[in-house]
Design a protein around this motif. Structure first.
Motif, PDB file in Angstrom:
ATOM      1  N   GLU A  85       0.810  -1.207   0.019  1.00 64.11           N
ATOM      2  CA  GLU A  85      -0.049  -0.067   0.138  1.00 64.11           C
ATOM      3  C   GLU A  85       0.865   1.270   0.058  1.00 64.11           C
ATOM      4  OE1 GLU A  85      -3.334   0.467   0.087  1.00 64.11           O
ATOM      5  OE2 GLU A  85      -3.701  -1.606  -0.270  1.00 64.11           O
ATOM      6  N   ALA A  86       0.460   2.162  -0.572  1.00 67.80           N
ATOM      7  CA  ALA A  86       1.126   3.705  -0.901  1.00 67.80           C
ATOM      8  C   ALA A  86       0.898   4.353   0.404  1.00 67.80           C
ATOM      9  CB  ALA A  86       0.925   4.085  -2.134  1.00 67.80           C
ATOM     10  N   VAL A  87       1.769   5.144   0.942  1.00 68.76           N
ATOM     11  CA  VAL A  87       1.506   6.324   1.958  1.00 68.76           C
ATOM     12  C   VAL A  87       1.573   7.582   1.095  1.00 68.76           C
ATOM     13  CG1 VAL A  87       2.430   7.419   3.963  1.00 68.76           C
ATOM     14  CG2 VAL A  87       2.649   4.887   4.065  1.00 68.76           C
ATOM     15  N   MET A  88       0.609   8.266   1.311  1.00 72.94           N
ATOM     16  CA  MET A  88       0.460   9.375   0.343  1.00 72.94           C
ATOM     17  C   MET A  88       0.561  10.744   0.995  1.00 72.94           C
ATOM     18  SD  MET A  88      -0.524   8.181  -2.567  1.00 72.94           S
ATOM     19  CE  MET A  88      -1.186   9.106  -3.470  1.00 72.94           C
ATOM     20  N   ASP A  89       1.225  11.779   0.533  1.00 70.68           N
ATOM     21  CA  ASP A  89       1.412  12.868   1.007  1.00 70.68           C
ATOM     22  C   ASP A  89       0.349  13.914   0.719  1.00 70.68           C
ATOM     23  OD1 ASP A  89       2.290  15.516   2.201  1.00 70.68           O
ATOM     24  OD2 ASP A  89       4.050  15.754   0.867  1.00 70.68           O
ATOM     25  N   ALA A  90      -0.690  14.143   1.396  1.00 68.41           N
ATOM     26  CA  ALA A  90      -1.925  14.978   1.188  1.00 68.41           C
ATOM     27  C   ALA A  90      -1.564  16.255   0.983  1.00 68.41           C
ATOM     28  CB  ALA A  90      -2.994  14.722   2.093  1.00 68.41           C
ATOM     29  N   ASP A  91      -0.364  16.971   1.365  1.00 67.11           N
ATOM     30  CA  ASP A  91      -0.184  18.264   1.197  1.00 67.11           C
ATOM     31  C   ASP A  91       0.226  18.691  -0.195  1.00 67.11           C
ATOM     32  OD1 ASP A  91      -1.099  18.566   3.904  1.00 67.11           O
ATOM     33  OD2 ASP A  91       1.179  18.675   4.568  1.00 67.11           O
ATOM     34  N   PHE A 116       7.657  -9.719   9.108  1.00 65.06           N
ATOM     35  CA  PHE A 116       7.597  -8.381   9.685  1.00 65.06           C
ATOM     36  C   PHE A 116       6.755  -7.272   9.104  1.00 65.06           C
ATOM     37  CE2 PHE A 116      11.199  -7.391   8.038  1.00 65.06           C
ATOM     38  CZ  PHE A 116      11.226  -5.973   7.904  1.00 65.06           C
ATOM     39  N   PHE A 117       6.039  -6.660   9.732  1.00 62.17           N
ATOM     40  CA  PHE A 117       5.353  -5.365   8.979  1.00 62.17           C
ATOM     41  C   PHE A 117       6.140  -4.197   8.847  1.00 62.17           C
ATOM     42  CE2 PHE A 117       2.332  -1.985   8.445  1.00 62.17           C
ATOM     43  CZ  PHE A 117       1.741  -2.234   7.319  1.00 62.17           C
ATOM     44  N   SER A 118       6.542  -3.818   7.485  1.00 62.48           N
ATOM     45  CA  SER A 118       7.556  -2.734   7.304  1.00 62.48           C
ATOM     46  C   SER A 118       6.879  -1.629   7.078  1.00 62.48           C
ATOM     47  CB  SER A 118       8.554  -3.475   6.222  1.00 62.48           C
ATOM     48  OG  SER A 118       9.424  -2.341   5.792  1.00 62.48           O
ATOM     49  N   GLU A 119       7.440  -0.551   7.558  1.00 65.56           N
ATOM     50  CA  GLU A 119       6.955   0.849   7.459  1.00 65.56           C
ATOM     51  C   GLU A 119       7.632   1.500   6.109  1.00 65.56           C
ATOM     52  OE1 GLU A 119       4.388   2.404   9.015  1.00 65.56           O
ATOM     53  OE2 GLU A 119       4.205   0.665  10.053  1.00 65.56           O
ATOM     54  N   ASP A 120       8.331   0.757   5.682  1.00 63.64           N
ATOM     55  CA  ASP A 120       8.981   1.310   4.365  1.00 63.64           C
ATOM     56  C   ASP A 120       9.654  -0.097   3.626  1.00 63.64           C
ATOM     57  OD1 ASP A 120      10.331   2.306   2.134  1.00 63.64           O
ATOM     58  OD2 ASP A 120      11.179   4.024   3.395  1.00 63.64           O
ATOM     59  N   ILE A 121       9.045  -0.496   2.825  1.00 61.47           N
ATOM     60  CA  ILE A 121       9.613  -1.931   2.269  1.00 61.47           C
ATOM     61  C   ILE A 121      10.838  -1.604   1.541  1.00 61.47           C
ATOM     62  CG2 ILE A 121       7.146  -3.021   2.166  1.00 61.47           C
ATOM     63  CD1 ILE A 121       7.088  -2.332  -0.710  1.00 61.47           C
ATOM     64  N   LEU A 122      11.137  -0.803   1.179  1.00 58.91           N
ATOM     65  CA  LEU A 122      12.523  -0.486   0.114  1.00 58.91           C
ATOM     66  C   LEU A 122      13.654  -0.287   0.961  1.00 58.91           C
ATOM     67  CD1 LEU A 122      11.354   1.986  -2.853  1.00 58.91           C
ATOM     68  CD2 LEU A 122      11.722  -0.513  -2.736  1.00 58.91           C
ATOM     69  N   ARG A 123      13.544   0.595   2.316  1.00 60.04           N
ATOM     70  CA  ARG A 123      14.543   0.721   3.231  1.00 60.04           C
ATOM     71  C   ARG A 123      14.643  -0.056   4.351  1.00 60.04           C
ATOM     72  NH1 ARG A 123      12.520   5.370   1.182  1.00 60.04           N
ATOM     73  NH2 ARG A 123      13.874   6.502  -0.402  1.00 60.04           N
ATOM     74  N   LEU A 124      13.564  -0.590   4.592  1.00 61.04           N
ATOM     75  CA  LEU A 124      13.574  -1.290   5.792  1.00 61.04           C
ATOM     76  C   LEU A 124      13.545  -3.038   5.910  1.00 61.04           C
ATOM     77  CD1 LEU A 124      13.463  -0.864   9.079  1.00 61.04           C
ATOM     78  CD2 LEU A 124      10.872  -0.558   8.871  1.00 61.04           C
ATOM     79  N   ARG A 125      14.320  -3.521   5.834  1.00 63.95           N
ATOM     80  CA  ARG A 125      14.804  -4.927   5.483  1.00 63.95           C
ATOM     81  C   ARG A 125      14.973  -5.922   6.748  1.00 63.95           C
ATOM     82  NH1 ARG A 125      14.781  -5.916  -0.480  1.00 63.95           N
ATOM     83  NH2 ARG A 125      14.325  -3.958  -1.235  1.00 63.95           N
ATOM     84  N   LEU A 126      15.270  -5.505   7.767  1.00 62.65           N
ATOM     85  CA  LEU A 126      15.597  -6.116   9.095  1.00 62.65           C
ATOM     86  C   LEU A 126      14.468  -6.062   9.946  1.00 62.65           C
ATOM     87  CD1 LEU A 126      19.270  -5.524   9.427  1.00 62.65           C
ATOM     88  CD2 LEU A 126      18.048  -7.561   8.443  1.00 62.65           C
ATOM     89  N   CYS A 127      14.104  -7.291  10.642  1.00 63.12           N
ATOM     90  CA  CYS A 127      13.006  -7.032  11.419  1.00 63.12           C
ATOM     91  C   CYS A 127      13.408  -6.368  12.918  1.00 63.12           C
ATOM     92  CB  CYS A 127      12.350  -8.539  11.778  1.00 63.12           C
ATOM     93  SG  CYS A 127      13.653  -9.596  12.454  1.00 63.12           S
ATOM     94  N   ASP A 128      12.493  -5.906  13.756  1.00 66.51           N
ATOM     95  CA  ASP A 128      12.354  -5.374  14.968  1.00 66.51           C
ATOM     96  C   ASP A 128      11.832  -6.128  16.133  1.00 66.51           C
ATOM     97  OD1 ASP A 128      10.274  -4.548  14.112  1.00 66.51           O
ATOM     98  OD2 ASP A 128      10.673  -2.381  14.832  1.00 66.51           O
ATOM     99  N   GLY A 129      11.972  -5.700  16.978  1.00 67.71           N
ATOM    100  CA  GLY A 129      11.041  -6.294  18.290  1.00 67.71           C
ATOM    101  C   GLY A 129      12.031  -6.899  19.299  1.00 67.71           C
ATOM    102  N   ALA A 130      11.584  -7.935  19.988  1.00 71.78           N
ATOM    103  CA  ALA A 130      12.245  -8.384  21.163  1.00 71.78           C
ATOM    104  C   ALA A 130      13.438  -9.184  20.733  1.00 71.78           C
ATOM    105  CB  ALA A 130      11.296  -9.411  21.935  1.00 71.78           C
ATOM    106  N   ARG A 136       1.113  12.855  -3.451  1.00 73.10           N
ATOM    107  CA  ARG A 136       2.263  12.074  -4.234  1.00 73.10           C
ATOM    108  C   ARG A 136       2.600  10.842  -3.130  1.00 73.10           C
ATOM    109  NH1 ARG A 136       7.559  13.088  -2.179  1.00 73.10           N
ATOM    110  NH2 ARG A 136       7.566  14.537  -0.652  1.00 73.10           N
ATOM    111  N   VAL A 137       3.114   9.875  -3.788  1.00 73.52           N
ATOM    112  CA  VAL A 137       3.737   8.731  -2.843  1.00 73.52           C
ATOM    113  C   VAL A 137       4.876   9.068  -2.213  1.00 73.52           C
ATOM    114  CG1 VAL A 137       4.239   6.104  -3.190  1.00 73.52           C
ATOM    115  CG2 VAL A 137       2.179   7.262  -4.649  1.00 73.52           C
ATOM    116  N   VAL A 138       4.715   8.698  -0.868  1.00 75.36           N
ATOM    117  CA  VAL A 138       6.073   9.033  -0.257  1.00 75.36           C
ATOM    118  C   VAL A 138       6.944   7.448   0.101  1.00 75.36           C
ATOM    119  CG1 VAL A 138       6.922   9.861   2.044  1.00 75.36           C
ATOM    120  CG2 VAL A 138       4.837  10.747   0.986  1.00 75.36           C
ATOM    121  N   ARG A 139       6.158   6.591   0.196  1.00 73.29           N
ATOM    122  CA  ARG A 139       7.004   5.544   0.622  1.00 73.29           C
ATOM    123  C   ARG A 139       5.734   4.191   0.431  1.00 73.29           C
ATOM    124  NH1 ARG A 139       6.309   7.377   5.563  1.00 73.29           N
ATOM    125  NH2 ARG A 139       5.015   6.199   7.142  1.00 73.29           N
TER     126      ARG A 139
END
Length: 116
Positions: free
Chosen positions: A63-69, A91-105, A74-77
């Motif tokens: 899904e695309a995150v859009m900049d409404a301003d 894992f759920f990534s907030e940016d699939i291009l730049r965030l490739r390693l999981c986080d958490g415990a 426009r698509v931000v990420r």
């Protein structure tokens, strides 16, 4: 200063400052009281349209995150489920291009030896 006294505008200005207001102001607004959320529907406080997190779908949906301003918006990420490059856990990534390693415990993102 003029020789015949103060100008009329200065006398009126001083009289205006020393008069009591006829009625007290209804409410005094502080700077933090004037903040308002965007008028567009579905927009967060930063002006972004962010889709809600969904259940695991096999890392298929994006899904695309859009900049409404921006005009047009426009698509931000892009966000979605991703598999970790190190441990292959989803894992759920907030940016699939730049965030490739999981986080958490037990996440791989905090490992000190991840580049060795």
């Amino acid at each position: 200063m003029q020789a015949d006294g103060e100008p009329a505008w200065m006398v009126a200005w001083r009289d205006r400052d020393h008069q009591q207001p006829s009625s007290p102001p209804s409410k005094v607004y502080a700077p933090h009281d004037t903040f308002s959320f965007p008028a567009k529907k579905g927009v967060d406080w930063q002006g972004m349209i962010v889709p809600k997190r969904w259940a695991y779908d096999g890392c298929v949906r994006r899904e695309a995150v859009m900049d409404a301003d921006a005009n047009p918006p426009r698509v931000v990420r892009k966000i979605g489920w991703q598999r970790c490059m190190k441990c292959r856990r989803p894992f759920f990534s907030e940016d699939i291009l730049r965030l490739r390693l999981c986080d958490g415990a037990q996440g791989c993102r905090g490992d000190e030896d991840r580049f060795s």
